[in-house]
Design a protein around this motif. Structure first.
Motif, PDB file in Angstrom:
ATOM      1  N   LEU A  78      21.322  64.690  55.749  1.00 34.75           N
ATOM      2  CA  LEU A  78      21.378  63.323  56.288  1.00 34.75           C
ATOM      3  C   LEU A  78      20.290  62.446  55.672  1.00 34.75           C
ATOM      4  CD1 LEU A  78      22.919  61.626  58.564  1.00 34.75           C
ATOM      5  CD2 LEU A  78      20.793  61.895  59.854  1.00 34.75           C
ATOM      6  N   ASP A  79      19.141  63.059  55.405  1.00 33.51           N
ATOM      7  CA  ASP A  79      18.012  62.309  54.855  1.00 33.51           C
ATOM      8  C   ASP A  79      18.333  61.727  53.474  1.00 33.51           C
ATOM      9  OD1 ASP A  79      15.260  61.390  54.922  1.00 33.51           O
ATOM     10  OD2 ASP A  79      14.842  62.970  53.447  1.00 33.51           O
ATOM     11  N   VAL A  80      19.250  62.372  52.741  1.00 34.48           N
ATOM     12  CA  VAL A  80      19.667  61.805  51.444  1.00 34.48           C
ATOM     13  C   VAL A  80      20.185  60.383  51.677  1.00 34.48           C
ATOM     14  CG1 VAL A  80      21.302  61.985  49.519  1.00 34.48           C
ATOM     15  CG2 VAL A  80      20.251  64.072  50.472  1.00 34.48           C
ATOM     16  N   PHE A 104      30.827  61.615  49.231  1.00 33.82           N
ATOM     17  CA  PHE A 104      29.759  62.413  49.852  1.00 33.82           C
ATOM     18  C   PHE A 104      28.655  62.570  48.823  1.00 33.82           C
ATOM     19  CE2 PHE A 104      31.231  67.177  49.209  1.00 33.82           C
ATOM     20  CZ  PHE A 104      31.783  66.888  47.986  1.00 33.82           C
ATOM     21  N   ALA A 105      27.469  62.965  49.261  1.00 39.83           N
ATOM     22  CA  ALA A 105      26.307  62.944  48.374  1.00 39.83           C
ATOM     23  C   ALA A 105      26.540  63.670  47.040  1.00 39.83           C
ATOM     24  CB  ALA A 105      25.084  63.503  49.105  1.00 39.83           C
ATOM     25  N   PRO A 106      27.225  64.839  47.010  1.00 40.59           N
ATOM     26  CA  PRO A 106      27.350  65.536  45.718  1.00 40.59           C
ATOM     27  C   PRO A 106      28.107  64.763  44.644  1.00 40.59           C
ATOM     28  CG  PRO A 106      27.869  67.031  47.527  1.00 40.59           C
ATOM     29  CD  PRO A 106      27.732  65.662  48.124  1.00 40.59           C
ATOM     30  N   VAL A 117      24.001  70.278  48.184  1.00 42.50           N
ATOM     31  CA  VAL A 117      23.224  69.039  48.373  1.00 42.50           C
ATOM     32  C   VAL A 117      21.726  69.334  48.264  1.00 42.50           C
ATOM     33  CG1 VAL A 117      22.619  67.241  50.043  1.00 42.50           C
ATOM     34  CG2 VAL A 117      25.020  67.869  49.710  1.00 42.50           C
ATOM     35  N   LYS A 118      21.325  70.474  48.817  1.00 45.15           N
ATOM     36  CA  LYS A 118      19.906  70.861  48.743  1.00 45.15           C
ATOM     37  C   LYS A 118      19.461  70.986  47.292  1.00 45.15           C
ATOM     38  CE  LYS A 118      17.687  73.580  52.192  1.00 45.15           C
ATOM     39  NZ  LYS A 118      17.794  74.748  53.033  1.00 45.15           N
ATOM     40  N   SER A 119      20.319  71.584  46.458  1.00 47.68           N
ATOM     41  CA  SER A 119      19.926  71.763  45.061  1.00 47.68           C
ATOM     42  C   SER A 119      19.990  70.448  44.275  1.00 47.68           C
ATOM     43  CB  SER A 119      20.779  72.841  44.403  1.00 47.68           C
ATOM     44  OG  SER A 119      22.108  72.378  44.277  1.00 47.68           O
ATOM     45  N   LEU A 120      20.884  69.543  44.674  1.00 48.76           N
ATOM     46  CA  LEU A 120      20.991  68.263  43.957  1.00 48.76           C
ATOM     47  C   LEU A 120      19.903  67.268  44.357  1.00 48.76           C
ATOM     48  CD1 LEU A 120      24.864  67.684  44.221  1.00 48.76           C
ATOM     49  CD2 LEU A 120      23.598  68.142  42.114  1.00 48.76           C
ATOM     50  N   PHE A 121      19.438  67.375  45.619  1.00 45.31           N
ATOM     51  CA  PHE A 121      18.450  66.412  46.150  1.00 45.31           C
ATOM     52  C   PHE A 121      17.273  67.177  46.757  1.00 45.31           C
ATOM     53  CE2 PHE A 121      22.629  64.402  46.395  1.00 45.31           C
ATOM     54  CZ  PHE A 121      22.416  63.134  45.876  1.00 45.31           C
TER      55      PHE A 121
END
Ligand code: GUN
Ligand code: ZN
Length: 439
Positions: free
Chosen positions: A257-259, A208-210, A246-250
Motif C-alpha cells: 500500500l505504501d507504494v 497495479f503497482a507491478p 511488489v516487494k522486489s520491485l519497490f
C-alpha cells in the motif's frame, strides 16, 4: 424501455428498504417499511416511507405501480470489475499471475477495436442491470477507445458509472503497453471528455503497482491531485506471489500500500481492490486518507488469493464495500457476492449479518465513493436508481422466504439463495431499464 415522462410523478408500492447508516455501528441505521411507497419525480426521489402515511398526499390521478409482495431497495453498487473480461469469466488458471498471462492480456488486446469494445460494453451493462447493479467502478483496457465505448454505452442507458483507461507501461505484453507520458495524456483527454458529462465519472486507473513504472505512478498521482474529484482505482495486496513481486520491485516501500501512498494515490475517491494482505498500519493509513476497500470474495476464492479480514478493516474504520471483480469474479450478481462474502467472513472468524451486506452493497458503497445523497439510499433529491426484488423468484426461495420471521432472515435467504432471477425490475433515474422475463 421507458416508463416515466419527465415531470410526471411516479409512485411504487412494495416493501421498502434502505439505510441511513452502517448497521454494524449501532444507531438508527435501517429504514424498513413493510407496506411502503417510493415517490419519484423527474428521475429523483421525492419521498419514501409508509404507504399509509404517503399515499393520501399524492396528486389525484397519480398512478401507483403495485409491487406488493416484492421488495424495493436502492440499486446495487459494484465497486470493482472489468468490463473487457466479460467473455473470459470462468477461465481456469492456477492463481492470479498465470491467469493474467494466459487469459486476461490476450482478451484485453481486442479492445483497441471500437466496434468490439462497444458490443461487449452493451452486453456487460445489460448483464449488470439484469443483476440489479445500477452503479459500478469499471476498469476498461489500456486503449482509449475502450473508455469511449464504455461511456457511450452507459450514457445510452443513463447510468451513473465510474470508469477509466488502464495505465500500464511495464511487465506486460508490448501490445498492451502505454508509456508514462502517453498514459497520462490519454487519461487527461478522457477526463476532459467524460468526467461529470451526464452521469459519467472518470477513474484514474493504474492497473497495479507491478505494471507501472515509478514515473507512471508519479504522473498518476499528479493527475489525481490536479483533478481531485476524479476517482482512483487499482489493485493492492491480492495474492502472495504478487505481494512478493511488489516487494522486489519497490524495495524502498514499507508495504505494498505504501507504494501507492508515496505517489499520492491514497485519498478520498480512491478505491483499492482486494486489500487481503494489508497490516494494521496499512488499514489505519487508508482510514486516515479516506481511501476505501473493495472486497471481491468470489474472485478471491476462485483464484485462491486469500480471505479479507472484515474485523481488522472495521477496527480501523476503513470504508468497505463489496465487488464482483468480474472476470476473476465468478458472478455479476451482488447477491452471489454477498453469499461468498458471508463465508469468507466465517472462515476468518467474523460474522457478517445480511443487513450489513445489503448496506455495503448500497449506501456503504455510495459513501465509499463520496456519493451519499446522490445514490445508494432514498433521501429526497437522490437519483431514483432502484430495484424490485422478488422473494418468490424460485420455488425454493418461495418456500424459504414464506417461513422467514424477520427482515434479517429474509435478506439472508435472498443473499444465499438468490441471483439475477431475484431481480424483477431495475430502474435508472426513474426509468425502467430491465424487466425480468416470465420464466
Ligand atoms: N491485478 C492486476 N490486474 C488484475 C486483474 O485484471 N484482475 C485481478 N483480479 N487482479 C489483477
Ligand atoms: Zn480487478
Amino acid at each position: 424501455m421507458s416508463t416515466a415522462l419527465p415531470g410526471q410523478l411516479q409512485a411504487y408500492r412494495a416493501s421498502l428498504l434502505h439505510f441511513h447508516a452502517d448497521p454494524a455501528f449501532g444507531g438508527d441505521a435501517i429504514d424498513w417499511h413493510e407496506d411502503g411507497l417510493l415517490v419519484v419525480a423527474d428521475g429523483k426521489v421525492q419521498a419514501a416511507g409508509d404507504y399509509a402515511a404517503l399515499h393520501g398526499g399524492l396528486p389525484p390521478g397519480t398512478t401507483v405501480v403495485d409491487y406488493r409482495g416484492k421488495l424495493i431497495m436502492p440499486g446495487f453498487i459494484d465497486t470493482h470489475l472489468h468490463f473487457p473480461q466479460t467473455d473470459m469469466i470462468a477461465s481456469p488458471a492456477p492463481g492470479l499471475l498465470p491467469w493474467l498471462e494466459t487469459y486476461t492480456f490476450p482478451t484485453e488486446r481486442q479492445f483497441g477495436d471500437p466496434a468490439h469494445a462497444r458490443e461487449v460494453a452493451d452486453f456487460f451493462l445489460d448483464q449488470l442491470l439484469r443483476c440489479g447493479t445500477t452503479t459500478a467502478m469499471v476498469y476498461c483496457t489500456v486503449h482509449k477507445e475502450s473508455v469511449d465505448a464504455f461511456f457511450e454505452a452507459s450514457a445510452a442507458r443513463n447510468l451513473r458509472m465510474a470508469a477509466g483507461k488502464i495505465l500500464m507501461d511495464r511487465n506486460c505484453p508490448d501490445f498492451l503497453c502505454d508509456s508514462a507520458e502517453s498514459g497520462t495524456r490519454d487519461s487527461e483527454d478522457l477526463i476532459r471528455k467524460w468526467h461529470r458529462r451526464g452521469r459519467a465519472m472518470y477513474a484514474i486507473t493504474p492497473r497495479f503497482a507491478p505494471t507501472s513504472s515509478e514515473a507512471q505512478l508519479q504522473l498518476a498521482g499528479e493527475l489525481a491531485a490536479a483533478y481531485p474529484d476524479t476517482y482512483i482505482q487499482t489493485h493492492v495486496s491480492e495474492n502472495p506471489d504478487e505481494c512478493q513481486w511488489v516487494k522486489s520491485l519497490f524495495p524502498q516501500a514499507r508495504s505494498y500500500l505504501d507504494v501507492y501512498d508515496r505517489y499520492g494515490l491514497l485519498r478520498r475517491r480512491a478505491m483499492y481492490g482486494h486489500c487481503i494482505w494489508l497490516d494494521e498500519r496499512d488499514f489505519a493509513r487508508m482510514a486516515d486518507t479516506g481511501a476505501a476497500a473493495a472486497v471481491c470474495p468470489t474472485s478471491n476464492l476462485f483464484l485462491g488469493s486469500g480471505l479479507f479480514d472484515f474485523d481488522k478493516a472495521d477496527a480501523a474504520r476503513v470504508a468497505v464495500s463489496l465487488a464482483t471483480d468480474v472476470g476473476a469474479g465468478t458472478s455479476f450478481s451482488m447477491l452471489q457476492t454477498m453469499n461468498e462474502a458471508y463465508k469468507v467472513a466465517r472462515l476468518k472468524g467474523s460474522y457478517l449479518p445480511a443487513v450489513r451486506m445489503f448496506y455495503m452493497a448500497t449506501l456503504g458503497a455510495a459513501r465509499s465513493m463520496q456519493l451519499e445523497g446522490t445514490i445508494g439510499h432514498f433521501v429526497p433529491g437522490a437519483e431514483a436508481d432502484f430495484i424490485v426484488l422478488d422473494p418468490k423468484a424460485t420455488p425454493l426461495l418461495a418456500r424459504r422466504t414464506e417461513r422467514c420471521n424477520n427482515l434479517e432472515e429474509l435478506l439472508f435467504a435472498l443473499a444465499l439463495l438468490g441471483d439475477d432471477r431475484v431481480i424483477d425490475a431495475t430502474y435508472a433515474c426513474g426509468q425502467l431499464v430491465h424487466r425480468r422475463q416470465p420464466s
